[in-house]
Design a protein around this motif. Structure first.
Motif, short mmCIF file in Angstrom:
data_model
loop_
_atom_site.label_atom_id
_atom_site.label_comp_id
_atom_site.label_asym_id
_atom_site.label_seq_id
_atom_site.Cartn_x
_atom_site.Cartn_y
_atom_site.Cartn_z
N UNK A 60 0.99 -1.28 0.02
CA UNK A 60 -0.08 -0.04 -0.11
C UNK A 60 0.71 1.53 -0.30
N UNK A 61 1.95 0.92 0.69
CA UNK A 61 2.26 2.13 0.48
C UNK A 61 3.75 2.78 -1.02
N UNK A 62 4.11 1.73 -1.16
CA UNK A 62 3.71 1.78 -2.63
C UNK A 62 2.71 2.73 -3.84
N UNK A 63 2.34 2.36 -3.25
CA UNK A 63 0.87 2.53 -3.64
C UNK A 63 0.69 4.34 -3.64
N UNK A 64 0.86 4.11 -3.05
CA UNK A 64 0.60 5.87 -1.83
C UNK A 64 1.84 6.70 -2.89
N UNK A 65 3.34 5.72 -2.97
CA UNK A 65 3.97 6.45 -3.40
C UNK A 65 4.07 6.81 -5.06
N UNK A 66 3.31 5.92 -5.57
CA UNK A 66 3.06 6.02 -6.93
C UNK A 66 1.54 7.21 -7.56
N UNK A 67 1.17 7.95 -6.63
CA UNK A 67 -0.54 8.26 -6.37
C UNK A 67 0.10 9.22 -5.90
N UNK A 68 1.15 9.83 -5.29
CA UNK A 68 1.48 10.70 -4.33
C UNK A 68 0.70 11.11 -2.84
N UNK A 122 9.93 2.16 5.57
CA UNK A 122 10.53 2.26 4.84
C UNK A 122 10.76 1.97 3.22
N UNK A 123 9.89 1.81 2.88
CA UNK A 123 9.71 1.62 1.19
C UNK A 123 9.16 3.30 0.94
N UNK A 124 8.26 3.97 2.27
CA UNK A 124 7.39 5.64 1.91
C UNK A 124 8.45 6.38 1.28
N UNK A 125 8.11 6.98 0.71
CA UNK A 125 8.41 8.73 -0.47
C UNK A 125 9.15 9.45 0.65
N UNK A 126 10.24 9.42 1.26
CA UNK A 126 9.96 10.76 2.59
C UNK A 126 9.84 12.20 2.30
N UNK A 127 8.85 12.74 1.27
CA UNK A 127 8.96 13.27 1.10
C UNK A 127 6.47 13.28 1.23
N UNK A 128 6.04 12.18 1.58
CA UNK A 128 5.17 11.97 1.70
C UNK A 128 4.56 10.69 2.33
N UNK A 129 6.04 11.48 4.01
CA UNK A 129 5.23 10.71 5.69
C UNK A 129 5.15 11.31 6.63
N UNK A 130 4.16 11.48 7.48
CA UNK A 130 3.70 12.62 8.20
C UNK A 130 3.93 11.79 9.38
N UNK A 131 3.31 12.67 10.80
CA UNK A 131 3.48 11.56 12.25
C UNK A 131 2.11 12.39 12.76
N UNK A 132 1.55 11.78 13.63
CA UNK A 132 -0.56 12.32 13.64
C UNK A 132 0.07 11.60 15.72
N UNK A 133 -1.05 12.02 16.34
CA UNK A 133 -0.95 11.03 17.13
C UNK A 133 -2.98 9.88 17.53
#
Length: 340
Positions: free
Chosen positions: A246-254, A276-287
């Motif tokens: 799913x992370x790779x799908x997210x990468x492909x779609x932004x 580990x495979x997520x595009x670093x420009x597409x990651x965030x953090x939450x509680x």
């Protein structure tokens, strides 16, 4: 009150102020005739608590759960934003007011939040908090687990129209959380979930704001829906729960991936694989507070001040410095929601 800073960490909140707050909180509990706050794992069943400070609801609990607030983590070296939290929910033996939660968070480098509504009432509350406090932006929605009941009552269209009015407010920057939940909702409620999800997608696109997705055991249908109706430009998988595929799908779609305290859980290696495979420009953090408290305090009440535990765990897994990752997370979050 079992919430104290690391002895090596200087904090602006002094011990005397903490003792004063403890007394006020205990007096409030005595006046309300309660000694602890219940817990629930879904927003259905959370009890409304009008008059309890500025919060709206209590989290239900299970017998034996530790209701004490965890201790302060070491402050982060850079500011980081909690992009999904629920300050309207009180939790714990010494539950924090929204103002206290924001102040505690600021002491450890979590300086801003996105406060997320899950029904019409909490969405209005979230929008009002954001309008009143420059540290807060709001997201508004009908939670997917509530959508079937709202639709069955014939009230979905009216409530969506009211959400539409909230979405026009300048400090409402996201529609969410909305999506599909096949864990909590039976098959006969899925059509209503889908109807609500598609309406939320269109609302986000119409107003040019982000979409926060709740996706639980529904990855394939969530992805298919986003492709079919065309996802908003800024789409966020809140509390990302997929694996590397799913992370790779997210990468492909932004599409953005927001990681919560679950990424620290020992039984969630799939989330660390995704990170580990997520595009670093597409990651965030939450509680997702008060839920999903990170290790080492899993199961205890969560709050934005505990997010440094998740950030440090993510940095360790990515072999990045905390400062480098924190700066990346903040930059990504500002791209999604704009300036506070």
């Amino acid at each position: 009150m079992r919430i104290k800073p690391d002895a090596s960490v200087p904090l602006k909140i002094k011990a005397a102020r903490l003792r004063e707050r403890e007394v006020r909180l205990r007096e409030g509990e005595m006046a309300a005739g309660r000694e602890s706050v219940p817990e629930c794992e879904t927003f259905q069943g959370c009890e409304a608590t009008p008059g309890h400070g500025a919060s709206l609801r209590e989290r239900k609990t299970t017998p034996g759960r530790d209701l004490t607030l965890p201790e302060f983590p070491k402050p982060l070296p850079v500011e980081v934003i909690d992009n999904h939290t629920h300050l309207e929910l009180v939790d714990g033996r010494h539950s924090l007011s929204p103002e206290q939660a924001l102040e505690y968070a600021a002491q450890v480098g979590v300086t801003r939040i996105v406060q997320v509504g899950t029904d019409l009432r909490t969405s209005k509350w979230s929008a009002a908090l954001a309008a009143a406090d420059q540290r807060v932006l709001a997201a508004v929605a009908i939670h997917p687990n509530d959508a079937p009941d709202v639709a069955a009552a014939g009230d979905l269209e009216r409530q969506l129209a009211e959400l539409e009015a909230l979405a026009k407010q300048p400090r409402v920057r996201a529609i969410g959380e909305s999506g599909l939940d096949y864990f909590r909702t039976a098959p006969d409620g899925r059509a209503a979930q889908m109807q609500s999800f598609e309406a939320h997608i269109e609302m986000a696109k119409k107003h040019g704001i982000a979409l926060q997705i709740h996706d639980r055991e529904a990855h394939d249908d969530v992805v298919a829906t986003l492709r079919r109706v065309q996802a908003p430009e800024r789409t966020v998988f809140h509390c990302f729960s997929g694996g590397a595929p799913l992370a790779k799908i997210c990468n492909d779609n932004g599409w953005y991936m927001s990681f919560s305290g679950t990424v620290t859980f020992k039984n969630a290696p799939n989330l660390r694989d995704a990170l580990a495979v997520a595009d670093k420009n597409l990651i965030m953090v939450e509680t997702d507070a008060p839920f999903l408290t990170p290790v080492p305090y899993r199961g205890r009440p969560n709050s934005p001040y505990l997010m440094p535990y998740t950030v440090r765990a993510m940095a360790d897994h990515l072999d990045m410095s905390v400062a480098e990752l924190g700066a990346q997370l903040t930059a990504n979050t500002l791209k999604v929601y704009g300036q506070w």
